[in-house]
Motif scaffolding. Structure first.
Motif, PDB file in Angstrom:
ATOM      1  N   GLY A  79      -0.358  -3.189   9.486  1.00 36.08           N
ATOM      2  CA  GLY A  79       0.029  -2.315  10.596  1.00 36.08           C
ATOM      3  C   GLY A  79       1.454  -2.608  11.002  1.00 36.08           C
ATOM      4  N   SER A  80       2.401  -1.798  10.454  1.00 36.40           N
ATOM      5  CA  SER A  80       3.832  -1.932  10.790  1.00 36.40           C
ATOM      6  C   SER A  80       4.402  -3.317  10.493  1.00 36.40           C
ATOM      7  CB  SER A  80       4.073  -1.532  12.246  1.00 36.40           C
ATOM      8  OG  SER A  80       3.787  -0.153  12.406  1.00 36.40           O
ATOM      9  N   VAL A  81       3.949  -3.911   9.371  1.00 36.47           N
ATOM     10  CA  VAL A  81       4.544  -5.180   8.936  1.00 36.47           C
ATOM     11  C   VAL A  81       5.935  -4.873   8.362  1.00 36.47           C
ATOM     12  CG1 VAL A  81       4.368  -7.115   7.317  1.00 36.47           C
ATOM     13  CG2 VAL A  81       2.286  -6.199   8.388  1.00 36.47           C
TER      14      VAL A  81
ATOM     15  N   ASN B 138       0.857  -1.192   0.000  1.00 36.40           N
ATOM     16  CA  ASN B 138       0.000   0.000   0.000  1.00 36.40           C
ATOM     17  C   ASN B 138       0.893   1.243   0.000  1.00 36.40           C
ATOM     18  OD1 ASN B 138      -1.895   1.986   0.445  1.00 36.40           O
ATOM     19  ND2 ASN B 138      -2.397   1.361   2.536  1.00 36.40           N
TER      20      ASN B 138
ATOM     21  N   ILE C 264      -0.756   1.257  12.886  1.00 44.13           N
ATOM     22  CA  ILE C 264      -0.571   1.821  11.543  1.00 44.13           C
ATOM     23  C   ILE C 264       0.476   2.927  11.581  1.00 44.13           C
ATOM     24  CG2 ILE C 264      -1.692   3.026   9.619  1.00 44.13           C
ATOM     25  CD1 ILE C 264      -4.322   1.634  10.474  1.00 44.13           C
TER      26      ILE C 264
ATOM     27  N   GLU D   8      -6.516  -4.084  10.776  1.00 45.01           N
ATOM     28  CA  GLU D   8      -5.469  -3.061  10.914  1.00 45.01           C
ATOM     29  C   GLU D   8      -5.688  -2.281  12.208  1.00 45.01           C
ATOM     30  OE1 GLU D   8      -4.092  -0.726   7.821  1.00 45.01           O
ATOM     31  OE2 GLU D   8      -4.148  -2.310   6.330  1.00 45.01           O
TER      32      GLU D   8
ATOM     33  N   GLU E 178      -7.118   5.704   7.515  1.00 44.91           N
ATOM     34  CA  GLU E 178      -6.832   7.088   7.087  1.00 44.91           C
ATOM     35  C   GLU E 178      -8.020   7.699   6.343  1.00 44.91           C
ATOM     36  OE1 GLU E 178      -3.235   5.866   5.267  1.00 44.91           O
ATOM     37  OE2 GLU E 178      -2.331   5.640   7.251  1.00 44.91           O
TER      38      GLU E 178
ATOM     39  N   HIS F   1     -10.128   2.211   4.862  1.00 47.64           N
ATOM     40  CA  HIS F   1      -8.853   2.296   5.584  1.00 47.64           C
ATOM     41  C   HIS F   1      -8.971   3.347   6.686  1.00 47.64           C
ATOM     42  CE1 HIS F   1      -4.644   3.169   6.444  1.00 47.64           C
ATOM     43  NE2 HIS F   1      -4.373   1.976   5.947  1.00 47.64           N
TER      44      HIS F   1
ATOM     45  N   ILE G 250      -0.712  -6.698   4.621  1.00 51.08           N
ATOM     46  CA  ILE G 250      -0.662  -5.405   3.920  1.00 51.08           C
ATOM     47  C   ILE G 250       0.525  -4.649   4.498  1.00 51.08           C
ATOM     48  CG2 ILE G 250      -1.753  -3.178   3.466  1.00 51.08           C
ATOM     49  CD1 ILE G 250      -4.361  -4.228   3.625  1.00 51.08           C
ATOM     50  N   VAL G 251       1.365  -4.147   3.613  1.00 51.08           N
ATOM     51  CA  VAL G 251       2.527  -3.388   4.060  1.00 51.08           C
ATOM     52  C   VAL G 251       2.385  -1.958   3.547  1.00 51.08           C
ATOM     53  CG1 VAL G 251       5.052  -3.336   4.146  1.00 51.08           C
ATOM     54  CG2 VAL G 251       3.864  -5.514   3.753  1.00 51.08           C
ATOM     55  N   GLY G 252       2.481  -0.997   4.457  1.00 55.31           N
ATOM     56  CA  GLY G 252       2.354   0.414   4.060  1.00 55.31           C
ATOM     57  C   GLY G 252       3.704   1.021   3.782  1.00 55.31           C
ATOM     58  N   ARG G 253       4.116   1.902   4.684  1.00 51.77           N
ATOM     59  CA  ARG G 253       5.381   2.650   4.606  1.00 51.77           C
ATOM     60  C   ARG G 253       6.550   1.853   4.014  1.00 51.77           C
ATOM     61  NH1 ARG G 253       8.246   3.167   9.315  1.00 51.77           N
ATOM     62  NH2 ARG G 253       6.683   1.699  10.028  1.00 51.77           N
TER      63      ARG G 253
HETATM   64  P1  PGA Z   1       2.134   0.691   7.759  1.00 54.13           P
HETATM   65  O1  PGA Z   1       0.711   0.899   7.038  1.00 54.13           O
HETATM   66  O2  PGA Z   1       2.706  -0.613   7.242  1.00 54.13           O
HETATM   67  O3  PGA Z   1       2.939   1.863   7.341  1.00 54.13           O
HETATM   68  O4  PGA Z   1       1.875   0.632   9.226  1.00 54.13           O
HETATM   69  C1  PGA Z   1      -0.172  -0.162   6.861  1.00 54.13           C
HETATM   70  C2  PGA Z   1      -1.450   0.350   6.248  1.00 54.13           C
HETATM   71  O5  PGA Z   1      -1.844   1.481   6.554  1.00 54.13           O
HETATM   72  O6  PGA Z   1      -2.073  -0.364   5.438  1.00 54.13           O
END
Ligand code: PGA
Length: 205
Positions: free
Chosen positions: A164-166, A6, A134, A129, A77, A75, A183-186
């Motif tokens: 969430g912080s994966v 993501n 997150i 999440e 956000e 999501h 799901i991986v964000g940042r």
């Molecule tokens: P994060 O985000 O890996 O940066 O915590 C996850 C997400 O918001 O889907």
């Protein structure tokens, strides 16, 4: 098992190199502008609109025209910054299901029970999440994730993934907790890191 990158509202620094080198099994959720550039990977939308006349939004039928098979819905956000309500998220998810687009419905501790009831029997993937995980660098413990997965699986047959912080440091433990994906964000903006995580995800389908 699915793995979603993501990108949120930005793109990787060297996006061309990223797209050449990223593991092809990863589903990439870029900003809408970059969906046409996702050629070797499966693309997902990060949200959609129920209205055809809101500036800056994209109606769900357009996702179908773009050939997308996945869309993240509700999501945290979107809920926090755009006041998306649960009712709207459900309406969007239901509209997508009708078009054969799989909603990745984001849930948290507050909404999970209602979400299970809503998603039950529908082709909807639940993405757990926790708000406090997150973007904080502090993922939920695998024990807690396992507990959540067991609860979901005892009530419905939907896939349940975790976000969430994966990172490559915790992915293996999170997967062992029984999730159907991550799901991986940042950290997904770095192709080396997301590829490392992909190496740890045992089976893709
Ligand atoms: P994060 O985000 O890996 O940066 O915590 C996850 C997400 O918001 O889907």
């Amino acid at each position: 098992m699915i793995l979603i990158a993501n990108w949120k509202s930005t793109i990787p620094k060297n996006v061309n190199e990223y797209l050449r080198k990223v593991d092809r099994r990863i589903i990439i959720a870029p900003p809408m502008t970059h969906i046409p550039f996702i050629k070797n990977n499966t693309a997902a939308a990060q949200s959609c609109s129920l209205s055809k006349s809101i500036t800056g939004e994209v109606h769900f039928e357009v996702l179908k025209d773009m050939g997308l098979n996945f869309c993240i819905i509700g999501h945290y956000e979107r809920r926090k910054y755009f006041n998306e309500t649960r009712e709207e998220s459900y309406e969007k998810a239901a509209a997508l299901v009708k078009l054969d687009i799989i909603p990745i419905l984001c849930c948290d501790e507050k909404s999970i029970e209602e979400d299970i009831q809503f998603a039950k029997g529908k082709n909807i993937t639940l993405a757990y999440e926790p708000v406090e995980s997150i973007g904080t660098g502090s993922a939920l413990s695998p024990e807690k994730v396992e507990h959540i997965v067991e609860n979901v699986k005892s009530k419905c047959r939907n896939k349940v993934i975790y976000g969430g912080s994966v990172s490559s440091k915790n992915a293996r433990h999170l997967i062992r907790a029984g999730v159907d994906g991550l799901i991986v964000g940042r950290l997904s903006l770095d192709f080396k890191e997301i590829n490392r995580i992909a190496e740890l995800v045992p089976i893709f389908d």
